[in-house]
Design a protein around this motif. Sequence first.
Motif, short mmCIF file in Angstrom:
data_model
loop_
_atom_site.label_atom_id
_atom_site.label_comp_id
_atom_site.label_asym_id
_atom_site.label_seq_id
_atom_site.Cartn_x
_atom_site.Cartn_y
_atom_site.Cartn_z
N MET A 25 0.84 -1.20 0.00
CA MET A 25 0.00 0.00 0.00
C MET A 25 0.88 1.25 0.00
SD MET A 25 -2.84 -1.53 -0.11
CE MET A 25 -3.93 -0.11 0.00
N PHE A 26 0.48 2.24 -0.79
CA PHE A 26 1.19 3.50 -0.90
C PHE A 26 0.30 4.64 -0.43
CE2 PHE A 26 3.04 0.58 -3.88
CZ PHE A 26 4.40 0.84 -3.85
N SER A 27 0.89 5.59 0.27
CA SER A 27 0.11 6.71 0.79
C SER A 27 -0.12 7.79 -0.26
CB SER A 27 0.79 7.32 2.02
OG SER A 27 2.09 7.80 1.69
N SER A 28 0.58 7.67 -1.41
CA SER A 28 0.35 8.62 -2.49
C SER A 28 0.53 7.91 -3.82
CB SER A 28 1.31 9.82 -2.41
OG SER A 28 2.61 9.46 -2.85
N ALA A 29 -0.23 8.36 -4.83
CA ALA A 29 -0.14 7.75 -6.16
C ALA A 29 1.22 7.99 -6.79
CB ALA A 29 -1.24 8.32 -7.05
N LYS A 30 1.82 9.15 -6.53
CA LYS A 30 3.10 9.47 -7.14
C LYS A 30 4.24 8.64 -6.57
CE LYS A 30 2.23 12.40 -10.40
NZ LYS A 30 2.48 12.02 -11.81
N SER A 31 4.19 8.28 -5.30
CA SER A 31 5.23 7.42 -4.74
C SER A 31 5.16 6.04 -5.39
CB SER A 31 5.10 7.32 -3.22
OG SER A 31 3.87 6.72 -2.85
N PHE A 61 10.06 10.25 0.04
CA PHE A 61 9.79 10.01 1.47
C PHE A 61 8.67 8.98 1.63
CE2 PHE A 61 7.06 11.03 5.12
CZ PHE A 61 7.95 10.83 6.16
N ARG A 62 7.60 9.14 0.87
CA ARG A 62 6.46 8.22 0.98
C ARG A 62 6.79 6.83 0.44
NH1 ARG A 62 1.44 10.74 1.97
NH2 ARG A 62 1.63 13.00 2.25
N LEU A 63 7.63 6.77 -0.59
CA LEU A 63 8.06 5.48 -1.12
C LEU A 63 8.90 4.74 -0.09
CD1 LEU A 63 8.54 3.33 -3.27
CD2 LEU A 63 10.35 4.78 -4.23
N ARG A 64 9.82 5.45 0.54
CA ARG A 64 10.66 4.85 1.56
C ARG A 64 9.79 4.27 2.69
NH1 ARG A 64 16.10 6.17 3.45
NH2 ARG A 64 16.13 7.99 2.08
N ARG A 65 8.79 5.03 3.10
CA ARG A 65 7.92 4.58 4.19
C ARG A 65 7.07 3.38 3.77
NH1 ARG A 65 4.15 9.05 6.89
NH2 ARG A 65 3.03 8.81 4.92
N ALA A 66 6.58 3.38 2.52
CA ALA A 66 5.76 2.26 2.06
C ALA A 66 6.56 0.96 2.03
CB ALA A 66 5.20 2.57 0.67
N LEU A 67 7.80 1.04 1.55
CA LEU A 67 8.63 -0.16 1.50
C LEU A 67 9.01 -0.63 2.90
CD1 LEU A 67 10.96 0.72 -1.52
CD2 LEU A 67 9.00 -0.83 -1.50
N ALA A 68 9.27 0.32 3.79
CA ALA A 68 9.60 -0.04 5.18
C ALA A 68 8.40 -0.72 5.84
CB ALA A 68 10.01 1.20 5.95
N ASP A 69 7.21 -0.19 5.62
CA ASP A 69 5.99 -0.79 6.18
C ASP A 69 5.77 -2.20 5.64
OD1 ASP A 69 5.55 1.49 7.66
OD2 ASP A 69 4.01 2.30 6.31
N ALA A 70 6.16 -2.42 4.38
CA ALA A 70 6.00 -3.73 3.77
C ALA A 70 7.10 -4.69 4.18
CB ALA A 70 5.97 -3.60 2.24
N GLY A 71 8.14 -4.17 4.84
CA GLY A 71 9.23 -5.01 5.32
C GLY A 71 10.21 -5.44 4.26
N VAL A 72 10.29 -4.68 3.17
CA VAL A 72 11.21 -5.04 2.10
C VAL A 72 12.19 -3.89 1.86
CG1 VAL A 72 9.68 -4.20 0.26
CG2 VAL A 72 11.39 -5.93 -0.26
N ASN A 73 13.45 -4.23 1.68
CA ASN A 73 14.49 -3.23 1.49
C ASN A 73 15.14 -3.47 0.14
OD1 ASN A 73 16.54 -1.39 1.62
ND2 ASN A 73 17.36 -2.08 3.57
N CYS A 74 14.59 -2.88 -0.91
CA CYS A 74 15.09 -3.15 -2.26
C CYS A 74 15.53 -1.89 -2.99
CB CYS A 74 14.04 -3.90 -3.08
SG CYS A 74 12.48 -2.99 -3.28
N VAL A 75 15.39 -0.74 -2.36
CA VAL A 75 15.75 0.52 -3.01
C VAL A 75 16.81 1.24 -2.18
CG1 VAL A 75 14.94 2.79 -3.78
CG2 VAL A 75 13.47 0.79 -4.05
#
Length: 262
Positions: free
Chosen positions: A142-148, A190-204
């Motif tokens: 899940m992403f908090s913004s469409a642009k992220s 910032f929002r992309l970093r948070r979305a990936l962290a919430d998903a538990g994946v570190n790929c970026v």
Amino acid sequence: MKIVVVDDEMYALQSFLSEIIDVDVDCKFFKDDEKAILDYVSKNEVAAVFCDVGMPNINGVALAEKLIAQQPDVAIVFVTGMSLTMSDLSESVRANTLGFLYKPYNADKLTEFVNVIRKRTPILSVKMFDVFDCFVDGKLVMFSSAKSKELLALLVAYNGNSLTMTDAIDHLWPNSTVEKAKVLYRNAVFRLRRALADAGVNCVSFGRALLTLDKTRVQCDYWDYLQLGGDAYRGEFCKNYDWSIEYLPNLDKIANLTKKSS
């Protein structure tokens, strides 16, 4: 998935490489150069370290303590000809230790450890054909913004090449002023970093005005299609993003070649 291998004996390194070469991991090999090892781990997200115990210039257990201090989640496998057990380790090292690979080790035991490490390292599964979506362990990210979300889609489309802030702005905010676009870009990052962290994946990897994808932690239908062809592409690719039309001619070309060869 990045794995570090530390062993002062070159033949042991070569033996390890011959066993692991068919496994989908990125291996970095070091002899007993502690400074080089710590420097690499400080700059890279490492899933596991296979570490010899008795080396002329390094104590493997002491090195493991330093590596864990740098990356608290790193898994440790001790490679040794000694009769080392968990009871010989400090509590802090024991918590990160998966086990021991005793010399001479075999492919089955090595594969067993690698499979455990892979399970500890979440993989981002990406769907590019039709509309863009991604999943971790079958759950939609899940992403908090469409642009992220779109920013990640563009990065995946770059297929391992780094994405600069300038390129991202050109694709995602072509009609904004430079200053406004930079603000929008930073917010999306910032929002992309948070979305990936919430998903538990570190790929970026988030550099200064630069994004880089760790392809060892991503599975993607688009990448598979570029390599293998097939019928996954049916004329639609990230269709909700305007920039996606840049990719259609090459995808159509691959589709036509596939039809001709079948």
